[in-house]
Scaffold this motif. Structure first.
Motif, mmCIF file in Angstrom:
data_model
loop_
_atom_site.group_PDB
_atom_site.id
_atom_site.type_symbol
_atom_site.label_atom_id
_atom_site.label_comp_id
_atom_site.label_asym_id
_atom_site.label_seq_id
_atom_site.Cartn_x
_atom_site.Cartn_y
_atom_site.Cartn_z
ATOM 1 N N TRP A 115 0.819 -1.212 0.000
ATOM 2 C CA TRP A 115 0.000 0.000 0.000
ATOM 3 C C TRP A 115 0.854 1.264 0.000
ATOM 4 O O TRP A 115 0.328 2.373 -0.148
ATOM 5 C CB TRP A 115 -0.954 -0.006 1.192
ATOM 6 N N LEU A 116 2.166 1.130 0.151
ATOM 7 C CA LEU A 116 3.081 2.276 0.006
ATOM 8 C C LEU A 116 3.802 2.255 -1.341
ATOM 9 O O LEU A 116 4.796 2.951 -1.519
ATOM 10 C CB LEU A 116 4.119 2.270 1.138
ATOM 11 N N ALA A 117 3.295 1.450 -2.288
ATOM 12 C CA ALA A 117 3.974 1.311 -3.573
ATOM 13 C C ALA A 117 3.727 2.475 -4.510
ATOM 14 O O ALA A 117 4.275 2.520 -5.600
ATOM 15 C CB ALA A 117 3.546 0.006 -4.252
ATOM 16 N N ASP A 118 2.861 3.423 -4.126
ATOM 17 C CA ASP A 118 2.644 4.613 -4.948
ATOM 18 C C ASP A 118 3.968 5.363 -5.091
ATOM 19 O O ASP A 118 4.639 5.659 -4.097
ATOM 20 C CB ASP A 118 1.604 5.519 -4.277
ATOM 21 N N PRO A 119 4.409 5.671 -6.327
ATOM 22 C CA PRO A 119 5.709 6.329 -6.509
ATOM 23 C C PRO A 119 5.864 7.638 -5.755
ATOM 24 O O PRO A 119 6.981 8.089 -5.521
ATOM 25 C CB PRO A 119 5.773 6.553 -8.028
ATOM 26 N N VAL A 120 4.758 8.275 -5.374
ATOM 27 C CA VAL A 120 4.875 9.553 -4.684
ATOM 28 C C VAL A 120 5.595 9.407 -3.351
ATOM 29 O O VAL A 120 6.318 10.301 -2.923
ATOM 30 C CB VAL A 120 3.485 10.196 -4.474
ATOM 31 N N TYR A 121 5.436 8.274 -2.670
ATOM 32 C CA TYR A 121 6.059 8.110 -1.361
ATOM 33 C C TYR A 121 7.578 7.986 -1.506
ATOM 34 O O TYR A 121 8.341 8.534 -0.710
ATOM 35 C CB TYR A 121 5.481 6.895 -0.647
ATOM 36 N N GLU A 122 8.015 7.270 -2.533
ATOM 37 C CA GLU A 122 9.443 7.195 -2.804
ATOM 38 C C GLU A 122 9.990 8.575 -3.177
ATOM 39 O O GLU A 122 11.102 8.947 -2.788
ATOM 40 C CB GLU A 122 9.705 6.180 -3.916
ATOM 41 N N ASP A 123 9.195 9.332 -3.918
ATOM 42 C CA ASP A 123 9.624 10.681 -4.280
ATOM 43 C C ASP A 123 9.768 11.570 -3.053
ATOM 44 O O ASP A 123 10.667 12.417 -2.977
ATOM 45 C CB ASP A 123 8.615 11.302 -5.261
ATOM 46 N N ARG A 124 8.865 11.420 -2.074
ATOM 47 C CA ARG A 124 8.970 12.224 -0.858
ATOM 48 C C ARG A 124 10.263 11.919 -0.112
ATOM 49 O O ARG A 124 10.903 12.788 0.456
ATOM 50 C CB ARG A 124 7.759 11.955 0.042
ATOM 51 N N TYR A 125 10.631 10.641 -0.087
ATOM 52 C CA TYR A 125 11.884 10.239 0.562
ATOM 53 C C TYR A 125 13.067 10.929 -0.119
ATOM 54 O O TYR A 125 13.937 11.514 0.538
ATOM 55 C CB TYR A 125 12.009 8.721 0.497
ATOM 56 N N ARG A 126 13.097 10.882 -1.451
ATOM 57 C CA ARG A 126 14.205 11.503 -2.177
ATOM 58 C C ARG A 126 14.208 13.018 -1.981
ATOM 59 O O ARG A 126 15.265 13.644 -1.842
ATOM 60 C CB ARG A 126 14.093 11.168 -3.663
ATOM 61 N N ALA A 127 13.005 13.615 -2.012
ATOM 62 C CA ALA A 127 12.926 15.062 -1.843
ATOM 63 C C ALA A 127 13.470 15.489 -0.486
ATOM 64 O O ALA A 127 14.174 16.505 -0.370
ATOM 65 C CB ALA A 127 11.478 15.528 -1.999
#
Length: 587
Positions: A115-127
Motif C-alpha cells: 500500500w506504500l507502492a505509490d511512486p509519490v512516497y518514494e519521491d517524498r523520501y528523495r525530496a
C-alpha cells in the motif's frame, strides 16, 4: 554542477568558494590537456562515494536504552539509510504499518508494504534527502487506517515518525507549514495515465483505444466497467465496452442525442457528470430506476476534440464511489486525451475501410472458370504500412474457349494515386487483349495511353497469351520480373522473357515476344517484387529460392495450397512491398 541541500545558507562561505574555484581550475587544466592531446578523459569504473561521518558513537547499553525508549512511545519510529532501506523500526511502528520488525528491517518500505507502492512516497523520501527539509505525507493502510509519516533528514539517512492521522501532532521544531502538506495522494494514478497517454499515440483503430482505456483507466481509478460511445447520425453508438452485460449494451446502443440521459447531457453540454450513488443517478434520471446493470456509481466524460463532439466515455463502479475533487479534475482532463485518440482512430478506421473498398473494386472479384482446361489461384497482400493499398495487380482474361490472357503488374507507389493508375492499366490491358491484340501490341498500346495520361508514375507489366489446346504461351514484358515454370518431376525454370521499357516512359517502346511451351500439369507463376525482394538480399538468389519453393510445393494437387505456401514463406519486414501472385496450371 554543484547541489546543496535546501538548508544550506544562501551564500557560500569564503572557504567553500576557495575550494570550488580550486577544483574548477584543476578540472580546466585536465580537460584542456586532454583536448590538446586528443585523448578523452574517461570516467572511473565506479563513482567515488564519501563515507558520512558519524555524529556520535554509542555502546551496547546506550543503544539498548534508545530502543527501549522508542518502544515506550505511543507513536512509531523508523530509520532509513541513504538507499531507502529500513535500518530500524520500533515495535509500535511495525504494528502501525501492519508488519513485524523482523520482516521489515533491511527492506524498502515501498516494496515490502504494497500500500506504500505509490511512486509519490518514494519521491517524498528523495525530496527530503536532497532538500534536507522535513516533510510529511498521509497514506491509507487498507482497509481504513490513515497514517501520517513525518520525515526528518540528516547526513546519514532519515528518521521517520509514524502516527495515526487522527491523533497527529506537529513535532517540536517542525516548520510551521511543511512544504508538503499531509493528505492522501494519487500520483500513482498519474503515472499510469502517463503510460496511457503514450500508448494512445500508437492506437491504430477504435478498438485499440477502447482496449487501452479499459487496461489503464479501470485499475487507475478503481472502476469495474467502461463504455465508449461515438456520435453517428444523431445517435450514440457504442463502439466498445468492458464489464457490462450484453443486454445493457443493447439497451443503450443507438440512444438519440435528443434523449434525456446522463451520457447525452455530458456530451451536448461538454460537462462531465458524476453520480456517486445509484440514488443520485435515479433522482436526476428517474427512467434509469427500471434498469439494473449491477453498477452503483458513474462518471460520464464528454469526448470533445477541436470543439467537435466525438462521443462519451463512461466509467462505472460496482459500489458507491465518492469522486474527490482531484479525481474529478483528472478525469475531466483525461477526456480530452481520449477524445483526440478516438477521433484519430475513427479517421484511421475510415481510411482503412476506404482503402480496402478501393482495392477490392480495382482487383478482379473472380477469375474465369475453365474446368478441365486450366486451374488458377491468385493472392494479393497489401504493404504492412500506410493505407494498406498499393499498385500491384493481376488479371485473367478469357479470350475464347481455348485461349486466355494472363497479366500481372506493379505500379510505382503505395497510395491512392498508384491504385487509381493500376485500375487504368488493368482496364487498358483488358480492353486491348479482348480486342484481339498480340502480347506486344497489348503492352505497346497500354504504354502509349499511359504516356498520354502523364501520371508521373512508372509501371512494370507482364502479359501472356496462352493457347490451352496447343499448350503454348506467348509472353511480353515491360520491365517486370521473369515468370517461373515448374514442370512435373523437373526443376523450376526461370523463363527468359526479353524485358522492354517500363510503361509510361517512351511512347515508341517495343516489347519483344517470347514463346514457351507449358506442358499439362505444369505451373506457370507470375509474381511481383514484394514476394522476392528484401533488404540486403540478391534478387536473382531470391528468385531462385522462390523457384525452389515452387518445385517443393508444386507437387501438391491443390493449387490454392501452393499459393498459400508461397505467400506464407515470403518475409514481411517493416518496409514490406505489396505482393501479387498468379498461378496457372493447364490441364
Amino acid at each position: 554542477m554543484l547541489l546543496w541541500p535546501g538548508s544550506h545558507p544562501k551564500d557560500m562561505s569564503d572557504e567553500e568558494r576557495a575550494r570550488v574555484v580550486g577544483v574548477a581550475r584543476r578540472m580546466t587544466g585536465t580537460l584542456s590537456g586532454a583536448a590538446a592531446g586528443n585523448s578523452p578523459v574517461l570516467p572511473a569504473s565506479a563513482p567515488r562515494k564519501l563515507a558520512q561521518p558519524r555524529t556520535s558513537v554509542v555502546g551496547p547499553e546506550e543503544a539498548q536504552a534508545a530502543v527501549l525508549y522508542a518502544d515506550r512511545l505511543p507513536e512509531g519510529c523508523c530509520a532509513l539509510d541513504l538507499n531507502g532501506h529500513i535500518t530500524y523500526i520500533s515495535r509500535r511502528g511495525a504494528e502501525l504499518v501492519g508488519g513485524t520488525v523482523e520482516e521489515l528491517v533491511g527492506t524498502r518500505p515501498w516494496r515490502s508494504l504494497p500500500w506504500l507502492a505509490d511512486p509519490v512516497y518514494e519521491d517524498r523520501y528523495r525530496a527530503a534527502l536532497i532538500s534536507r527539509d522535513p516533510t510529511d505525507f498521509t497514506a491509507l493502510r487498507p482497509p481504513d487506517h490513515w497514517l501520517t509519516f513525518q520525515l526528518y533528514p540528516g547526513p546519514t539517512g532519515l528518521s521517520v515518525r509514524i502516527t495515526p492521522a487522527h491523533v497527529r501532532q506537529n513535532a517540536p521544531g517542525m516548520p510551521g507549514g511543511s512544504s508538503h502538506p499531509a493528505g492522501p495522494t494519487r500520483l500513482g494514478t498519474i503515472y499510469q495515465l502517463m503510460h496511457l497517454a503514450g500508448a494512445l499515440t500508437e492506437a491504430a483503430g477504435t478498438q485499440d483505444v477502447v482496449n487501452l482505456a479499459a487496461e489503464h483507466l479501470l485499475p487507475a481509478f478503481g472502476a469495474q466497467g467502461l463504455v465508449m460511445t461515438v456520435t453517428e447520425s444523431g445517435r450514440m453508438r457504442i463502439v466498445g465496452q468492458h464489464g457490462y452485460p450484453e443486454e445493457t449494451i443493447t439497451h443503450f446502443d443507438g440512444t438519440p442525442l435528443t434523449a434525456s440521459s446522463p451520457g447525452v447531457r455530458a456530451l451536448t453540454l461538454g460537462v462531465p457528470g458524476f453520480f456517486p450513488s445509484r440514488e443520485e443517478l435515479e433522482r436526476a434520471y428517474p427512467a434509469r430506476a427500471a434498469l439494473h446493470d449491477g453498477m452503483q456509481a458513474w462518471a460520464f466524460l464528454p469526448l470533445i476534440a477541436s470543439g467537435r463532439p466525438v462521443g462519451t466515455c463512461v466509467l462505472a463502479y460496482d459500489r458507491p464511489h465518492a469522486f474527490a475533487p482531484d479525481e474529478r479534475a483528472a478525469l475531466a482532463s483525461l477526456s480530452g486525451l481520449l477524445a483526440q485518440a478516438l477521433d484519430r482512430a475513427r479517421l484511421y478506421d475510415t481510411k482503412h475501410r476506404l482503402a480496402h473498398g478501393l482495392q477490392e473494386g480495382l482487383l478482379p472479384h473472380s477469375l474465369p472458370h475453365l474446368p478441365g482446361r486450366l486451374e488458377v489461384a491468385a493472392r494479393y497482400l497489401p504493404a504492412t504500412q500506410g493505407m494498406n493499398i498499393g499498385g500491384d495487380f493481376y488479371d485473367l482474361i478469357r479470350l475464347d474457349a481455348i485461349t486466355v490472357g494472363a497479366v500481372i503488374g506493379d505500379v510505382q507507389g503505395h497510395n491512392v494515386t498508384a491504385a487509381a493508375l493500376m485500375g487504368q492499366v488493368r482496364t487498358a490491358v483488358h480492353a486491348n487483349a479482348t480486342a484481339g491484340a498480340s502480347p506486344d501490341e497489348v503492352l505497346a498500346r497500354t504504354n502509349r495511353l499511359l504516356v498520354d495520361l502523364e501520371p508521373g508514375l512508372f509501371t512494370s507489366c507482364l502479359y501472356a497469351h496462352i493457347d490451352l489446346s496447343r499448350h503454348r504461351a506467348l509472353l511480353a514484358s515491360a520491365g517486370h520480373l521473369p515468370p517461373l515454370l515448374h514442370t512435373p518431376g523437373g526443376p523450376t525454370e526461370v523463363l527468359d522473357v526479353p524485358p522492354g521499357l517500363l510503361l509510361g516512359i517512351d511512347p515508341d517502346s517495343d516489347y519483344p515476344v517470347a514463346e514457351v511451351t507449358v506442358p499439362p500439369g505444369s505451373v506457370l507463376a507470375f509474381y511481383t517484387d514484394g514476394l522476392v525482394e528484401s533488404p540486403g538480399t540478391d534478387l536473382d538468389e531470391s528468385i531462385g529460392e522462390l523457384g525452389g519453393r515452387l518445385a517443393l510445393h508444386g507437387r501438391d494437387g491443390n493449387l490454392e495450397d501452393v499459393a498459400d505456401a508461397l505467400v506464407r514463406s515470403a518475409g514481411r519486414g517493416v518496409d514490406t512491398d505489396d505482393i501479387a501472385l498468379l498461378l496457372l496450371r493447364p490441364c
